[in-house]
Design an enzyme around this catalytic site. Structure first.
Site, PDB file in Angstrom:
ATOM      1  N   ASP A 197      30.656  40.373  38.951  1.00  0.00           N
ATOM      2  CA  ASP A 197      32.058  40.380  38.541  1.00  0.00           C
ATOM      3  C   ASP A 197      32.159  40.875  37.106  1.00  0.00           C
ATOM      4  O   ASP A 197      31.266  41.586  36.629  1.00  0.00           O
ATOM      5  CB  ASP A 197      32.656  38.978  38.691  1.00  0.00           C
ATOM      6  N   HIS A 239      38.504  37.283  34.780  1.00  0.00           N
ATOM      7  CA  HIS A 239      38.447  37.269  36.242  1.00  0.00           C
ATOM      8  C   HIS A 239      37.163  36.611  36.739  1.00  0.00           C
ATOM      9  O   HIS A 239      37.188  35.742  37.613  1.00  0.00           O
ATOM     10  CB  HIS A 239      38.563  38.700  36.774  1.00  0.00           C
ATOM     11  N   SER A 419      40.154  37.685  45.820  1.00  0.00           N
ATOM     12  CA  SER A 419      39.108  37.406  44.832  1.00  0.00           C
ATOM     13  C   SER A 419      38.963  35.914  44.585  1.00  0.00           C
ATOM     14  O   SER A 419      37.898  35.449  44.169  1.00  0.00           O
ATOM     15  CB  SER A 419      39.423  38.094  43.500  1.00  0.00           C
TER      16      SER A 419
END
Length: 471
Positions: A197, A239, A419
């Site tokens: 990620d 994120h 996600s």
């Protein structure tokens, strides 16, 4: 100057030989020996070295991996090289020295996934390499960019970073089975969870009480001037920290006792990555998972990134298909090594399923809200006769860690997207592997698919088998 990922054609078309199953005690264990045993993979770095390309591998020692496999091979190349031995598992000896700028090019050998990244400065060197290796290797241009299915607007409560402290209690519904698992002491201990990620903030309260193995893979992973490096975990986007918090956060995570391995392969500004960066991240994860002390431990990898079905503008169909085939080979390597890959389905809505979610080797995850309604953004569809997603996870207004202020005050945020659903399912997989560490990755996948909550009022093809839960 051109960059390629050199992948043996045989590894694209066939599965690697599995590791040894069973021990003297009769335990049912799949040892991670780097299942990848394609004899051809070692030819590429030998040839590139002979052509004058320099290794872009970090100086130092590679992690020792279990049961190194050495296979003899004979070379009959045009350059008259003598027969020698090629090790198809990483050794514990020194790696190549860090190269200075080269007029020929650089390369990075990744033995655990059986691939080599090559960056050619010299057109002559590229031509000769193609002549000698083109029969056995695909030269896959490392030019097609992937993106992650970033958070989407789905009725989030309040502005970004509204939560400046942790919630008192976890929000996972009772039906998820998470509270019941934790009450039984099943929290993921002994399981390795890998995340590809944007990174992870290792000092966020959700993560600061554990040691996180972290690698930053640069924009140019085969450049000696920008080598991958192991540092304290950071995340300029948030994120990856949110994803890690859902799967393994100390206060809000599904499996808070897993060991985290995070590779930063996605840029915060462009929100994109490349096949080469993903390959380098996977190679590093498999090195960590294959250490002697880890070789018997169960592992899960979460990936929230992907290709669309159709080539992006400016990329030929042939070049794009090569990238897709290579990406599938990388995902397959995880399964061959007894690692379960969990992948976000995407946020394009119905009819937008892409890759790697569409690969049969991946466990593709769509998103539902806490009322079990399928999110409008959750991707679904049929690709090459495979229906996506396989299963659903909570992915709407999910509360998790993001970043910190300069005064060290921690941010928490609600985000929505597949996600967020994928790390929820990855956390459940870690709970199952914690409870039954002798199960293989594919058996854990089957267990997740068997223990779902049905979503009977959902349109056909939108929700896979149903909502993943722990039973």
């Amino acid at each position: 100057m051109k960059s390629y990922l050199l992948v043996p054609k045989e590894s694209i078309e066939t599965h690697a030989k599995p590791g040894v199953r069973g021990t003297e005690q009769g335990e049912r264990v799949l040892q991670r020996t780097t299942a990848l045993q394609f004899m051809m993979s070692g030819r590429a770095p030998d040839m590139l070295r002979d052509l004058g390309l320099h290794s872009a591998t970090l100086p130092g020692r590679l992690p020792q991996v279990s049961v190194p496999v050495v296979a003899k091979r004979k070379t009959a190349g045009k350059r008259g090289r003598k027969s020698n031995e090629v090790s198809v598992a990483a050794s514990d000896g020194p790696v190549m020295e860090l190269a200075s700028a080269s007029e020929v090019g650089t390369y990075r050998h990744m033995p655990l996934i059986g691939a080599t990244m090559a960056h050619f400065v010299s057109e002559k060197a590229e031509r000769i390499a193609r002549e000698e290796l083109g029969g056995d290797f695909e030269f896959i241009p490392d030019t097609v960019h992937l993106t992650f299915p970033g958070p989407v607007a789905a009725g989030q409560i309040g502005p970004r970073n509204r939560g400046l402290s942790s919630l008192v209690n976890r929000e996972w519904p009772e039906e998820s089975g998470i509270a019941a698992a934790h009450a039984q002491g099943i929290k993921g201990a002994g399981v390795m969870l890998g995340i590809l990620d944007t990174g992870v903030d290792a000092d966020h309260p959700e993560h600061q009480d554990r040691l996180i193995q972290f690698r930053y893979v640069s924009l140019f992973p085969n450049s000696p001037q920008n080598p991958a490096r192991d540092v304290r975990g950071f995340d300029p986007d948030g994120h990856g920290t949110h994803v890690a918090g859902i799967a393994a956060g100390s206060f809000h995570g599904v499996a808070p006792e897993v060991d985290l391995y995070v590779a930063s392969v996605i840029e915060s500004e462009t929100i994109r990555t490349s096949l080469g960066r993903v390959a380098a991240g996977m190679e590093w994860l498999l090195h960590q998972f294959s250490r002697p002390e880890n070789a018997m431990r169960p592992a899960v990898v979460n990936m929230s990134l992907g290709f669309p079905v159709q080539p992006p503008p400016g990329v030929s169909d042939m070049e794009y298909r090569l990238n897709i085939r290579a990406l599938q080979t990388l995902v397959r390597r995880l399964v061959d090594s007894n690692v379960l890959p969990v992948v976000a389905a995407g946020n394009g809505g119905a009819g937008t399923a892409g890759y790697p979610a569409a690969f049969p080797e991946a466990l593709a995850v769509g998103a539902v809200d806490f009322a079990r309604r399928v999110a409008s953004f959750s991707a679904s569809g049929v690709v090459n006769q495979r229906s996506v997603p396989d299963v659903m996870g909570y992915g709407v207004n999910v509360y998790s860690s993001t970043e910190r202020r300069c005064n060290n005050q921690a941010f928490y945020e609600r985000m929505s997207g597949t996600s967020m659903a994928a790390p929820y399912v990855a956390g459940l997989a870690a709970l199952y592997r914690c409870r039954s560490p002798d199960l293989t990755a594919l058996e854990v996948r089957d267990l997740i698919l068997a223990n779902v909550l049905k979503l009977p009022k959902t349109a056909e093809g939108r929700a896979g088998r149903g909502l993943a839960v722990y039973k």
